[in-house]
Design an enzyme around this catalytic site. Structure first.
Site, PDB file in Angstrom:
ATOM      1  N   ASP A 108       0.553  -7.899  11.727  1.00  0.00           N
ATOM      2  CA  ASP A 108       1.533  -8.472  10.799  1.00  0.00           C
ATOM      3  C   ASP A 108       2.803  -7.620  10.737  1.00  0.00           C
ATOM      4  O   ASP A 108       3.297  -7.297   9.661  1.00  0.00           O
ATOM      5  CB  ASP A 108       0.892  -8.590   9.414  1.00  0.00           C
TER       6      ASP A 108
ATOM      7  N   GLN B 210       1.233 -12.263  -1.312  1.00  0.00           N
ATOM      8  CA  GLN B 210       0.051 -12.086  -2.142  1.00  0.00           C
ATOM      9  C   GLN B 210       0.381 -11.228  -3.351  1.00  0.00           C
ATOM     10  O   GLN B 210       1.396 -10.537  -3.382  1.00  0.00           O
ATOM     11  CB  GLN B 210      -1.095 -11.483  -1.317  1.00  0.00           C
TER      12      GLN B 210
ATOM     13  N   ASP C 294       3.675  -1.766   4.379  1.00  0.00           N
ATOM     14  CA  ASP C 294       2.934  -3.024   4.267  1.00  0.00           C
ATOM     15  C   ASP C 294       1.827  -3.130   5.315  1.00  0.00           C
ATOM     16  O   ASP C 294       1.986  -3.764   6.361  1.00  0.00           O
ATOM     17  CB  ASP C 294       3.883  -4.214   4.386  1.00  0.00           C
TER      18      ASP C 294
ATOM     19  N   ALA D 251       0.832   2.928  -4.380  1.00  0.00           N
ATOM     20  CA  ALA D 251       1.766   3.497  -3.402  1.00  0.00           C
ATOM     21  C   ALA D 251       3.013   4.011  -4.097  1.00  0.00           C
ATOM     22  O   ALA D 251       3.579   3.334  -4.962  1.00  0.00           O
ATOM     23  CB  ALA D 251       2.144   2.448  -2.356  1.00  0.00           C
ATOM     24  N   ALA D 252       3.443   5.205  -3.717  1.00  0.00           N
ATOM     25  CA  ALA D 252       4.655   5.788  -4.295  1.00  0.00           C
ATOM     26  C   ALA D 252       5.877   4.983  -3.865  1.00  0.00           C
ATOM     27  O   ALA D 252       5.986   4.553  -2.710  1.00  0.00           O
ATOM     28  CB  ALA D 252       4.800   7.239  -3.851  1.00  0.00           C
TER      29      ALA D 252
ATOM     30  N   GLU E 272      12.039  -1.554   8.411  1.00  0.00           N
ATOM     31  CA  GLU E 272      13.208  -1.107   7.656  1.00  0.00           C
ATOM     32  C   GLU E 272      13.585   0.317   8.035  1.00  0.00           C
ATOM     33  O   GLU E 272      12.724   1.137   8.387  1.00  0.00           O
ATOM     34  CB  GLU E 272      12.934  -1.180   6.145  1.00  0.00           C
TER      35      GLU E 272
ATOM     36  N   LYS F  38      -1.818  -2.649  -5.423  1.00  0.00           N
ATOM     37  CA  LYS F  38      -2.480  -3.805  -4.829  1.00  0.00           C
ATOM     38  C   LYS F  38      -3.945  -3.767  -5.257  1.00  0.00           C
ATOM     39  O   LYS F  38      -4.624  -2.762  -5.056  1.00  0.00           O
ATOM     40  CB  LYS F  38      -2.371  -3.783  -3.295  1.00  0.00           C
TER      41      LYS F  38
ATOM     42  N   LEU G   4       9.757   4.417  -2.879  1.00  0.00           N
ATOM     43  CA  LEU G   4      10.897   5.107  -2.297  1.00  0.00           C
ATOM     44  C   LEU G   4      12.029   5.114  -3.325  1.00  0.00           C
ATOM     45  O   LEU G   4      11.965   4.402  -4.330  1.00  0.00           O
ATOM     46  CB  LEU G   4      11.331   4.398  -1.014  1.00  0.00           C
TER      47      LEU G   4
ATOM     48  N   GLU H  36      -5.076  -9.692   1.976  1.00  0.00           N
ATOM     49  CA  GLU H  36      -4.705  -8.285   2.024  1.00  0.00           C
ATOM     50  C   GLU H  36      -5.780  -7.423   1.378  1.00  0.00           C
ATOM     51  O   GLU H  36      -6.412  -7.811   0.396  1.00  0.00           O
ATOM     52  CB  GLU H  36      -3.359  -8.060   1.330  1.00  0.00           C
TER      53      GLU H  36
END
Length: 603
Positions: free
Chosen positions: A459, A270, A479, A389-390, A464, A286, A392, A307
């Site tokens: 989902d 999305q 996510d 969102a920050a 990671e 988002k 990484l 989402e």
């Protein structure tokens, strides 16, 4: 004689018709020539007396292409097909979207007063910017001999029948039938972090190899930027430290810092946008898609659900309350699609913008699901909210390894996964496989199971970890856009890792018991935590009740595990120690680990 007269009349009529067609093509911005690609080098570019430079010509043409209806516009190629389905220009030879100076970040430019007055795409006020800021930020060049004013500093009067920006946008989902409980203070939230220390304890002395990145000071810099401080704090045991003031400062930064560029983020199913800020920081945005009280449709599979931006925000706050500290910080923010996104977007994203019949600015982007004109992202008329969102650290600095979740679902409409039918799946398959047969990873998956059950996230197909830390580190919780989709029902299968393995960290269990007590009810603490977000109320009120209900369900399953075990210590596990960590070789059995391999998926 009659034949000669007819011939003269025919030639005259043909020349007149040709002249009219040519005039229409030129004055209307070469709709035909551009739409068919017959003028790739744009030799018929008509003269725009009130356009400051060629890079802004696309805005002027877009505003001019009307079909007699002043409330609607025809964007590029919309005479032949919907722009939401056409996608980006594959050839890259579109002269209207190439800047003369070659600056790819310079999307837009400066128009004269008359061009701005006619423009219906940039239907927004830009009172908070100056011409000087526009010139310095976007490297705008001015064509000599032409009187221009900056788009950013221009005053664009709204039509009389349109409401002012942002004064009613949130009514459908901010004030639903069940009103939000007003938060007078954050007493429970503050007491939780004041009266109780971290349940997940990090070793006091971190070694050099326990840090993810090191700070390299540039010349003239006195201290790292706030987003750099966050990235410097990531270590083997946590994404950020317990009760860190850096996180609160970072949330304010994400919610209000100025945006420099906007690009569409590749990957995923999305639409999502990558924001680059003036100080070099980056974040993932988002946009708002559905109202707060929207519930996942009963006939929709988990992998086709839409989402929700507010789910990302709520997931971060819950992760912090549970003291996992594995979700990168996420904040809510209000956006003006005209000034914050459209004029700062790359050309492929800008081509998907259009005006809806309600005169709202919309875009669709490019993705697998929900990127059609029927499911466009729309402002009211230009204002929209989203999650930020920050990021990484860059992948080159901190590469991440992707693991398939052992309890992943089949992502198929026609079959289910092995673990859904085999209650011995944990002991027979997972506990025999690396890296779940030693160290901390299996306990981390139990934490993730608790977390996903509370937010209703089905989902979780992969996770990671940072390669730098090897296998003795946490899975990053990422996510969560499909979380908080249902508040009237609970998906018990998300807890399969917990009730099949019947083990959990003692620190996690103690935290859950604390959050089930009357003084620190999880739903109340969550409501207080989310009350300071810029788009509060973040969650629909029944979701707080669902959190309390689901927490009680988890504790009931733990009681069942206690009853089956010989001793409580067989269920409640102490925190593994890195110094004593030794990896074990997997006990391979091809007949038992088929569910850990890739299978056919419909997503």
């Amino acid at each position: 004689m009659k034949l000669k007269q007819r011939l003269v009349c025919g030639i005259t009529a043909f020349m007149f018709t040709t002249f009219v067609i040519a005039y229409v093509c030129v004055t209307q911005g070469q709709v035909y020539l551009e739409g068919t690609g017959l003028d790739p080098e744009n030799k018929f570019r008509f003269k725009l007396n009130d356009v400051a430079y060629a890079g802004a010509a696309d805005l002027f043409r877009t505003s001019n292409r009307t079909d007699g209806n002043k409330n609607g516009i025809l964007l590029r190629r919309q005479l032949d097909q919907s722009i939401s389905r056409s996608g980006p220009n594959k050839t890259g030879s579109d002269p209207d979207y190439n800047n003369n100076n070659g600056d790819k970040t310079n999307h837009g430019g400066e128009l004269s007063k008359s061009a701005i007055k006619q423009n219906k795409v940039l239907n927004s006020e830009y009172l908070n910017r100056t011409r000087l800021e526009a010139s310095s930020e976007r490297n705008i060049s001015f064509e000599p001999g032409k009187e221009v004013i900056s788009v950013i500093s221009a005053i664009r009067a709204r039509p009389a029948n349109l409401p002012e920006e942002g004064n009613f946008y949130n009514i459908p989902h901010k004030y639903p039938k069940i009103p939000a409980v007003q938060v007078a203070n954050r007493s429970k939230f503050e007491a939780l972090f004041r009266n109780f220390s971290a349940s997940y304890v990090v070793p006091g002395q971190l070694q050099k190899h326990d840090h993810l990145v090191r700070y390299v000071r540039s010349s003239g810099e006195k201290k790292p930027k706030i987003w750099e401080e966050f990235q410097l704090g990531i270590n083997r045991y946590e994404v950020y430290s317990f009760n860190s003031s850096v996180i609160d400062d970072l949330l304010r930064y994400l919610g209000g810092t100025n945006i420099k560029n906007v690009d569409e983020k590749s990957g995923g199913t999305q639409v999502k946008l990558s924001l680059k800020f003036l100080d070099g920081g980056e974040a993932l945005m988002k946009p708002w898609r559905v109202p707060r009280d929207y519930e996942t449709l009963p006939d929709h599979f988990y992998f086709s659900d839409i989402e929700r931006h507010n789910a990302e925000i709520a997931a971060f706050h819950l992760d912090r309350i549970l003291d996992f500290r594995r979700v990168p910080p996420v904040a809510g923010r209000w956006f003006n699609l005209s000034s914050d996104v459209y004029i700062r977007a790359d050309e492929s994203l800008r081509k998907t913008f259009f005006r809806s019949p309600a005169n709202n600015l919309c875009f669709v982007g490019h993705c697998s699901y929900y990127c059609e004109s029927e499911t466009a992202v729309c402002g009211k008329p230009d204002t929209i909210e989203g999650s930020v969102a920050a990021y990484l650290p860059a992948f080159k600095l901190s590469p991440r390894k992707t693991w398939k979740h052992p309890w992943r679902r089949s992502y198929s409409k026609h079959k289910s996964a092995m673990w859904e039918h085999d209650q011995t799946y944990c002991t027979r398959v997972v506990m025999r496989r690396h890296p779940y047969n030693s160290g901390r990873r299996l306990l981390d998956l139990m934490d993730m199971s608790v977390f996903d059950f509370l937010i209703g996230n089905m989902d979780r197909h992969h996770y990671e970890t940072f390669e730098h830390f090897g296998n003795f580190t946490y899975p990053i919780h990422l996510d969560h856009g499909r979380a908080f989709g249902k508040h009237q029902s609970d998906e018990i299968s998300i807890l399969a890792p917990l009730f099949q393995c019947c083990i959990i960290r003692k620190s996690t269990y103690d935290r859950l018991v604390l959050l089930n007590s009357d003084g620190y009810k999880l739903g109340d603490v969550m409501r207080e935590s989310l009350s300071v977000d810029l788009i509060s109320p973040v969650l629909f009120e029944p979701h707080y009740t669902a959190l309390n209900r689901r927490l009680e369900t988890i504790l009931r399953y733990m009681d069942t595990c206690f009853a089956k075990a010989d001793n409580k210590t067989d269920v409640l596990k102490a925190e593994p120690v890195f110094n004593g960590y030794r990896e074990r070789v997997s006990i391979d059995d091809p007949a038992d680990d088929s569910d850990l391999d890739d299978d056919d998926a419909d997503f």
